[in-house]
Motif scaffolding. Structure first.
Motif, mmCIF file in Angstrom:
data_model
loop_
_atom_site.group_PDB
_atom_site.id
_atom_site.type_symbol
_atom_site.label_atom_id
_atom_site.label_comp_id
_atom_site.label_asym_id
_atom_site.label_seq_id
_atom_site.Cartn_x
_atom_site.Cartn_y
_atom_site.Cartn_z
ATOM 1 N N SER A 14 3.547 -36.576 -14.237
ATOM 2 C CA SER A 14 4.794 -36.703 -14.581
ATOM 3 C C SER A 14 5.673 -37.315 -13.792
ATOM 4 N N GLY A 21 7.900 -40.621 -14.777
ATOM 5 C CA GLY A 21 9.248 -40.095 -14.756
ATOM 6 C C GLY A 21 9.259 -39.477 -15.924
ATOM 7 N N ARG A 22 8.405 -38.449 -16.283
ATOM 8 C CA ARG A 22 8.503 -37.855 -17.686
ATOM 9 C C ARG A 22 8.237 -36.260 -17.372
ATOM 10 N N THR A 23 9.125 -35.653 -18.020
ATOM 11 C CA THR A 23 9.159 -34.293 -17.597
ATOM 12 C C THR A 23 7.924 -33.398 -18.420
ATOM 13 N N VAL A 24 7.887 -32.189 -18.098
ATOM 14 C CA VAL A 24 6.504 -31.494 -18.721
ATOM 15 C C VAL A 24 6.977 -30.349 -19.203
ATOM 16 N N LEU A 25 6.086 -29.822 -20.411
ATOM 17 C CA LEU A 25 6.478 -28.537 -21.049
ATOM 18 C C LEU A 25 5.001 -27.836 -20.911
#
Lengths: 320, 258
Positions: A105, A109-113
């Motif tokens: 993440s 630079g990416r969000t997580v669910l």
């Protein structure tokens, strides 16, 4: 565009992909694109099983003494930098799954669910559904940034179904230089032996909680589980108290179980626990407090003392 | 040895949670308390500093409305000081932004030999923030640690795995996430509670930390739907009269389990 290139991180235990991983591969197939699976460790050993569930490729990361999380995340990042472009990366909500996802993440630079139980394509993005407040409310969240989308799923969110594919092609991916982040090393591996059916695969689960009073009384839970050819489980309270190992824990931070019969003994039914067992087909609860939340979801509730009910139940079953 | 503990101040779990209708975020306007999961990390930090024979425990936290009630609990347990990031702009922040904010707060304190967090919070339970903080700071990490010691400047931990546990060694500085039950948290003493009132809490905004964008603007996600799940109906509930075990036997027979 759409969701056409999907990666799944598979957890391997005892030389085989876990059922929680196979269900993610099954779900990944439904998007209609290609499915590649990442494993920490030996890829050849699991290529057959993963191919049977629809994976065309296995990326295998030999992490040596490093921790799997940072190793696989770094290998994934290097592979993406090398030109691969996954749209969606699915993780089981396991220890390694969360570590790989968290490191990746930040690298991407990416969000997580996390804690998702379902996912669907929405145009070029995806929407994941997560139960909150102990499962009585379902929140659907859509990724707004660019791909790849990172999502982790609770076990038993989907049914694993083989598609009859041939063995997946294995590609070894080496671990890039981890610098300071690679200085944690595994010096010994301990496997906790369990007998009888596995907790998350058993047809019957008998769990004990704080209502048992003291550690020695957990023996009743084990005896009852054995008589019913089931697995013994536990609430977080008695795991925290050190009565039984963590591997016994049923709940949000433990195992999610969906047996035919779940018997909760001396468990009040904290949200933390209910999330892990409310999908059981039939629930029997024994608890002293008639106001206990567990009675709200039990098919058969006994308001009584486990120290009185359980010995009689065990005796009755032994005499059958 | 200096240790920083990441703590979360959450709505009291004894009260049912609710979503704010306009923002779809968890309501946090009431008094917040120290997440019980974090009390283990605070205790662990205090014990490690004691064992090292010197140093101090600091706290970092992100919370709305300048909330310090939970921080005061941890300060009363024995932590020396805290950095609180409180900023309306942070509402809607995702896990990645939260990790960047906490990492920046840790750097504001000048870093530490060891950073401790819980494995996951009791209200959001994303379970990725500790490992994300480690990556932002470029640190090694041992997550899901259930036994921790420091010997000769090297961290030794038993890390929970799917099949059992791994023994892991790691040089400092490092980050660990600790499971509940790793140590028995102390209750704050009266003296500790009084002393906590005057311990320094450095309140800052996201801008002070130089982290942008944050909140909804920085989140790579948006809530698209909220629905009620199908409720599970309660069945028969009976008082035990000494014979109810027979009811269970009949029930199990009906399901052909026995």
């Amino acid at each position: 565009m759409g969701i056409s290139n999907i990666w799944v991180f598979a957890q391997v235990a005892n030389g085989a992909p876990t059922s929680g991983s196979l269900e993610l591969v099954t779900k990944a197939r439904t998007f209609g694109g290609s499915v590649s699976v990442w494993v920490a460790g030996d890829g050849a050993a699991v290529a057959g099983a993963l191919g049977e569930y629809g994976a065309s490729k296995v990326f295998a990361v030999d992490y040596g003494q490093n921790l799997a999380g940072v190793s696989v995340a770094s290998a994934m990042k290097a592979t993406i930098d090398g030109g691969e472009s996954p749209d969606l990366i699915m993780f089981p909500q396991s220890y390694e799954g969360r570590d790989v996802m968290a490191r990746l993440s930040v690298k991407l630079g990416r969000t997580v669910l996390t804690n998702s139980v379902d996912i669907e394509a929405v145009g070029d993005s995806v929407a994941a559904t997560t139960p909150i407040f102990g499962g009585n409310t379902l929140v659907t969240t859509t990724f707004t940034g660019g791909a790849p989308y990172l999502a982790a799923f609770r076990p038993k969110s989907f049914n694993p179904e083989a598609s009859g594919g041939s063995a997946a092609a294995v590609q070894a991916v080496s671990v890039p230089d981890l610098g300071a982040t690679g200085t944690a090393k595994i010096t010994a591996v301990h496997v906790e032996e369990t007998t009888g059916p596995k907790l998350d695969e058993a047809n019957v689960v008998v769990s004990g909680g704080r209502g048992l009073g003291e550690s020695a009384n957990y023996a009743m839970i084990e005896t009852l589980a054995k008589l019913l050819k089931g697995a013994p489980g536990a609430s977080r309270a008695i795991v925290d108290a050190g009565w039984v190992p963590y591997s016994y824990q049923v709940g949000q931070t433990g195992k999610v179980v969906k047996p035919s019969v779940y018997i909760a003994c001396g468990i009040s039914g904290a949200t933390q626990h209910m999330v892990g067992m409310k999908g059981s087909k039939n629930i029997i609860a024994i608890n002293k407090d008639k106001e206990a939340p567990i009675f709200g979801i039990a098919d058969l509730g006994i308001v009584g003392d486990v120290h009185k009910v359980l010995p009689k139940l065990i005796e009755a079953l032994q005499s059958l | 040895m200096n240790v920083i503990v990441c703590v979360k101040q959450i709505p009291d779990p004894a009260n049912p949670g609710a979503l704010d209708a306009s923002s779809n975020t968890l309501k946090r306007e009431g008094k917040l308390i120290l997440d019980e999961s974090d009390s283990y990390g605070v205790e662990m930090a205090l014990q490690l500093v004691d064992a090292a024979g010197g140093g101090e425990v600091s706290l970092v936290s992100m919370a709305p409305n300048s909330e310090t009630a939970g921080l005061r609990t941890a300060l009363a347990m024995g932590a020396a000081k805290a950095v609180l990031v409180s900023d309306p702009a942070l509402q809607g922040s995702d896990a990645l932004t939260t990790a960047k904010i906490l990492a920046a707060a840790i750097q504001r304190l000048g870093g530490a030999d060891l950073i401790i967090a819980a494995t996951e919070s009791s209200d959001g339970y994303t379970g990725t923030v500790p490992e994300q903080i480690a990556e932002v700071l470029g640190l090694p990490s041992v997550t899901f640690a259930k036994k921790v010691s420091i010997e000769g400047g090297v961290l030794k931990a038993n890390r929970q795995t799917e099949e059992g546990y791994d023994e892991v060694t790691c040089p400092l500085p490092a980050l660990i996430s600790v499971t509940a039950g790793v140590v028995e948290p102390r209750y704050p003493s009266f003296k500790g509670i009084m002393a906590a009132k005057s311990k320094p809490v450095d309140e800052v905004t996201a801008a002070d930390l130089g982290v942008t964008p944050v909140g909804w603007a920085g989140a790579g996600q948006q809530i698209s739907n909220i629905a009620q799940a199908e409720a599970r109906a309660a069945g028969e509930v009976i008082e035990d009269d000494g014979e109810t075990f027979g009811k269970i036997v009949t029930f199990l027979e009906g399901l052909k389990v026995i």
